[in-house]
Design a protein around this motif. Sequence first.
Motif, PDB file in Angstrom:
ATOM      1  N   ALA A 254      -1.087 -82.844   8.412  1.00 45.47           N
ATOM      2  CA  ALA A 254      -2.110 -82.899   8.239  1.00 45.47           C
ATOM      3  C   ALA A 254      -3.529 -82.141   9.497  1.00 45.47           C
ATOM      4  O   ALA A 254      -4.027 -82.890  10.061  1.00 45.47           O
ATOM      5  CB  ALA A 254      -1.082 -83.846   9.242  1.00 45.47           C
ATOM      6  N   MET A 255      -3.373 -80.976   9.388  1.00 46.76           N
ATOM      7  CA  MET A 255      -3.989 -80.124  10.040  1.00 46.76           C
ATOM      8  C   MET A 255      -5.420 -79.866   8.949  1.00 46.76           C
ATOM      9  O   MET A 255      -5.187 -78.745   8.479  1.00 46.76           O
ATOM     10  CB  MET A 255      -3.900 -79.059  10.610  1.00 46.76           C
ATOM     11  N   SER A 256      -5.989 -81.177   8.156  1.00 51.17           N
ATOM     12  CA  SER A 256      -6.817 -80.803   7.740  1.00 51.17           C
ATOM     13  C   SER A 256      -8.411 -80.825   7.944  1.00 51.17           C
ATOM     14  O   SER A 256      -9.229 -80.649   6.753  1.00 51.17           O
ATOM     15  CB  SER A 256      -6.795 -81.731   6.673  1.00 51.17           C
ATOM     16  N   GLU A 257      -8.929 -80.347   8.773  1.00 47.23           N
ATOM     17  CA  GLU A 257     -10.301 -80.839   9.343  1.00 47.23           C
ATOM     18  C   GLU A 257     -10.149 -79.370  10.070  1.00 47.23           C
ATOM     19  O   GLU A 257      -9.168 -78.863  10.351  1.00 47.23           O
ATOM     20  CB  GLU A 257     -10.272 -81.778  10.459  1.00 47.23           C
ATOM     21  N   VAL A 258     -11.326 -79.177  10.767  1.00 50.89           N
ATOM     22  CA  VAL A 258     -11.382 -77.759  10.500  1.00 50.89           C
ATOM     23  C   VAL A 258     -11.616 -77.319  12.365  1.00 50.89           C
ATOM     24  O   VAL A 258     -11.229 -76.728  12.981  1.00 50.89           O
ATOM     25  CB  VAL A 258     -13.384 -77.662  10.458  1.00 50.89           C
ATOM     26  N   GLY A 259     -12.326 -78.922  12.760  1.00 49.05           N
ATOM     27  CA  GLY A 259     -11.624 -78.734  14.117  1.00 49.05           C
ATOM     28  C   GLY A 259     -10.207 -78.744  14.607  1.00 49.05           C
ATOM     29  O   GLY A 259     -10.251 -77.959  15.651  1.00 49.05           O
ATOM     30  N   ASN A 260      -9.231 -79.659  13.924  1.00 45.95           N
ATOM     31  CA  ASN A 260      -7.654 -79.290  14.402  1.00 45.95           C
ATOM     32  C   ASN A 260      -7.809 -77.570  14.252  1.00 45.95           C
ATOM     33  O   ASN A 260      -6.975 -76.636  15.356  1.00 45.95           O
ATOM     34  CB  ASN A 260      -6.979 -79.827  13.431  1.00 45.95           C
ATOM     35  N   LEU A 261      -7.977 -77.092  12.577  1.00 48.44           N
ATOM     36  CA  LEU A 261      -6.960 -75.792  12.542  1.00 48.44           C
ATOM     37  C   LEU A 261      -8.233 -74.747  14.034  1.00 48.44           C
ATOM     38  O   LEU A 261      -7.171 -73.283  14.508  1.00 48.44           O
ATOM     39  CB  LEU A 261      -8.207 -75.292  11.639  1.00 48.44           C
ATOM     40  N   ALA A 262      -9.540 -75.206  14.331  1.00 44.75           N
ATOM     41  CA  ALA A 262     -10.418 -74.163  15.311  1.00 44.75           C
ATOM     42  C   ALA A 262      -9.398 -73.797  17.118  1.00 44.75           C
ATOM     43  O   ALA A 262      -9.434 -72.955  17.552  1.00 44.75           O
ATOM     44  CB  ALA A 262     -11.750 -74.551  15.287  1.00 44.75           C
ATOM     45  N   LEU A 263      -8.841 -74.832  17.175  1.00 44.01           N
ATOM     46  CA  LEU A 263      -7.912 -75.734  18.064  1.00 44.01           C
ATOM     47  C   LEU A 263      -7.193 -75.061  18.301  1.00 44.01           C
ATOM     48  O   LEU A 263      -6.355 -74.120  19.192  1.00 44.01           O
ATOM     49  CB  LEU A 263      -7.780 -76.538  18.329  1.00 44.01           C
ATOM     50  N   LEU A 264      -6.202 -74.813  17.220  1.00 41.59           N
ATOM     51  CA  LEU A 264      -4.933 -74.090  16.660  1.00 41.59           C
ATOM     52  C   LEU A 264      -5.007 -72.808  17.019  1.00 41.59           C
ATOM     53  O   LEU A 264      -4.803 -71.753  17.611  1.00 41.59           O
ATOM     54  CB  LEU A 264      -4.152 -74.096  15.965  1.00 41.59           C
ATOM     55  N   ARG A 265      -6.112 -71.933  16.602  1.00 41.90           N
ATOM     56  CA  ARG A 265      -6.405 -70.698  16.895  1.00 41.90           C
ATOM     57  C   ARG A 265      -6.767 -69.933  18.493  1.00 41.90           C
ATOM     58  O   ARG A 265      -6.226 -69.192  18.043  1.00 41.90           O
ATOM     59  CB  ARG A 265      -7.601 -70.548  15.678  1.00 41.90           C
ATOM     60  N   GLU A 266      -7.206 -71.317  18.904  1.00 36.64           N
ATOM     61  CA  GLU A 266      -8.161 -70.782  20.487  1.00 36.64           C
ATOM     62  C   GLU A 266      -6.391 -70.315  20.712  1.00 36.64           C
ATOM     63  O   GLU A 266      -6.847 -70.045  22.152  1.00 36.64           O
ATOM     64  CB  GLU A 266      -8.340 -71.717  20.929  1.00 36.64           C
ATOM     65  N   PHE A 267      -5.165 -71.183  20.819  1.00 39.73           N
ATOM     66  CA  PHE A 267      -4.155 -71.952  21.143  1.00 39.73           C
ATOM     67  C   PHE A 267      -3.565 -70.820  21.092  1.00 39.73           C
ATOM     68  O   PHE A 267      -2.184 -70.387  21.800  1.00 39.73           O
ATOM     69  CB  PHE A 267      -3.665 -72.606  21.387  1.00 39.73           C
ATOM     70  N   VAL A 268      -2.699 -69.831  19.182  1.00 38.88           N
ATOM     71  CA  VAL A 268      -1.366 -69.646  19.616  1.00 38.88           C
ATOM     72  C   VAL A 268      -2.027 -68.970  18.264  1.00 38.88           C
ATOM     73  O   VAL A 268      -2.944 -68.933  17.589  1.00 38.88           O
ATOM     74  CB  VAL A 268      -0.707 -69.935  18.359  1.00 38.88           C
ATOM     75  N   PRO A 269      -1.477 -67.355  17.823  1.00 34.62           N
ATOM     76  CA  PRO A 269      -2.182 -66.250  17.225  1.00 34.62           C
ATOM     77  C   PRO A 269      -1.628 -67.052  15.883  1.00 34.62           C
ATOM     78  O   PRO A 269      -0.623 -67.870  15.694  1.00 34.62           O
ATOM     79  CB  PRO A 269      -1.044 -65.147  17.746  1.00 34.62           C
ATOM     80  N   ALA A 270      -2.031 -66.230  15.044  1.00 37.10           N
ATOM     81  CA  ALA A 270      -1.176 -66.463  13.643  1.00 37.10           C
ATOM     82  C   ALA A 270      -0.181 -66.636  13.454  1.00 37.10           C
ATOM     83  O   ALA A 270       0.308 -67.463  12.204  1.00 37.10           O
ATOM     84  CB  ALA A 270      -2.839 -66.183  12.877  1.00 37.10           C
ATOM     85  N   ASP A 271       0.524 -65.818  13.807  1.00 36.10           N
ATOM     86  CA  ASP A 271       2.032 -65.462  13.443  1.00 36.10           C
ATOM     87  C   ASP A 271       2.742 -66.145  14.229  1.00 36.10           C
ATOM     88  O   ASP A 271       3.798 -66.074  14.011  1.00 36.10           O
ATOM     89  CB  ASP A 271       2.312 -64.234  13.714  1.00 36.10           C
ATOM     90  N   ARG A 272       1.751 -67.508  14.414  1.00 32.71           N
ATOM     91  CA  ARG A 272       2.989 -68.813  15.428  1.00 32.71           C
ATOM     92  C   ARG A 272       3.097 -69.964  14.399  1.00 32.71           C
ATOM     93  O   ARG A 272       2.930 -71.353  14.643  1.00 32.71           O
ATOM     94  CB  ARG A 272       2.806 -68.277  16.292  1.00 32.71           C
ATOM     95  N   LEU A 273       1.774 -69.895  13.616  1.00 33.41           N
ATOM     96  CA  LEU A 273       1.634 -71.185  11.896  1.00 33.41           C
ATOM     97  C   LEU A 273       1.931 -71.270  11.165  1.00 33.41           C
ATOM     98  O   LEU A 273       2.195 -69.997  10.456  1.00 33.41           O
ATOM     99  CB  LEU A 273      -0.026 -71.057  12.194  1.00 33.41           C
ATOM    100  N   LEU A 274       3.211 -72.336  10.361  1.00 36.56           N
ATOM    101  CA  LEU A 274       3.745 -72.424   9.220  1.00 36.56           C
ATOM    102  C   LEU A 274       2.849 -73.342   8.473  1.00 36.56           C
ATOM    103  O   LEU A 274       2.042 -74.869   9.250  1.00 36.56           O
ATOM    104  CB  LEU A 274       4.661 -73.089   9.698  1.00 36.56           C
ATOM    105  N   VAL A 275       2.444 -73.641   7.397  1.00 32.18           N
ATOM    106  CA  VAL A 275       2.191 -74.460   6.505  1.00 32.18           C
ATOM    107  C   VAL A 275       3.607 -75.616   5.877  1.00 32.18           C
ATOM    108  O   VAL A 275       4.932 -75.611   6.134  1.00 32.18           O
ATOM    109  CB  VAL A 275       2.292 -73.890   4.757  1.00 32.18           C
ATOM    110  N   GLY A 276       3.202 -77.022   6.412  1.00 29.94           N
ATOM    111  CA  GLY A 276       3.792 -78.003   6.292  1.00 29.94           C
ATOM    112  C   GLY A 276       3.381 -78.773   5.518  1.00 29.94           C
ATOM    113  O   GLY A 276       1.409 -79.814   5.822  1.00 29.94           O
ATOM    114  N   TYR A 277       3.200 -79.551   4.408  1.00 36.69           N
ATOM    115  CA  TYR A 277       2.955 -80.643   4.012  1.00 36.69           C
ATOM    116  C   TYR A 277       3.329 -82.117   4.098  1.00 36.69           C
ATOM    117  O   TYR A 277       2.831 -83.372   3.152  1.00 36.69           O
ATOM    118  CB  TYR A 277       3.016 -80.639   2.199  1.00 36.69           C
ATOM    119  N   ASP A 278       5.243 -82.675   4.605  1.00 40.83           N
ATOM    120  CA  ASP A 278       5.395 -83.701   4.824  1.00 40.83           C
ATOM    121  C   ASP A 278       5.545 -84.415   4.170  1.00 40.83           C
ATOM    122  O   ASP A 278       5.226 -85.554   3.796  1.00 40.83           O
ATOM    123  CB  ASP A 278       3.867 -84.672   5.781  1.00 40.83           C
TER     124      ASP A 278
END
Length: 322
Positions: A254-278
Amino acid sequence: MPVIDVHAHILPSLYLEAMRRAGLCDRAGNPVGDGFPFPTWSLDDTLRIMDRYAIRASVLSITAPGAQFERGADAVALTRALNDAMAEIVRAYPQRFAALGVLPLSNIDASLQEIERTLDQLKFDGVGLFSNADGAYLGDKRFAPLFEELDRRRAVVFVHPAQPPSFERFSIGLPSPILEYPFDSTRMLASLLYSGALARYTNIKLIVPHGGGTVPYLAARIARSASAVFQTGPRTPPDEAMQLLRSVYYDLTAMSEVGNLALLREFVPADRLLVGYDYPFRPESTIASQRSALDGFEGFTDEQKAIIRSGNALRLFPRLAQ
């Protein structure tokens, strides 16, 4: 580019029939979980969508409510049947699917037995839990035996949100997945942090879906509270608490907005992110928009996008790399 989807569900007929018998359905007999109408599902549709969107492999799990609407031997029997259904799919398509075992969380002894059965006998790739069980969150001491065993095994643990206790009082007429699932993931992580479990069971590779719910936005507030005077559990300095929150894996469901991704990028490094489509709870039409959001996001390098799409998942699920 191919991706590995760590957040995919199955809805076998045995699960739907159990829900109907328990009265978890609408007037037409269509299953309803946590107030949300269950979509139709088939393995053929899952494989078709995987091929269409270059999903190299999907990690299967059981969505809420799991077997928590059953009790005693019925709950144990349902979890075993659900795990057997996932095992059958993985045996038929070992390169396309991994599986996360579901547990009868109200019964700790039976859950420990099912951990052994799914990981040792069925050769599952991890375990799926829910954010709360019978109103207790995962930091509760009753779940300590489960976390001790999962930590000993260095297991991957995917925690799906569930309907919170007393939800009817504040639902505002919405099914719990709409608003409360993100908040319940936040409560779950706060429970693990404040109880000391997040610091104690560091061998567990914890995955929290939906971008961590509201955790990225509230992380500093949650971390500061870990050392507050009203904290009844072990007090954790804010900097250490923040590092613990950043040690968790978060999927991009459900992270399909630029703002969602920008917040996650500031919070955790890329090596803690995974793709999920639910899928199938989020329809096929949402996959393209979520994929485009990551592809077009300028906050990650191409190398970082590659590890988000599949590199991190292959570290967590090495069998899929074979």
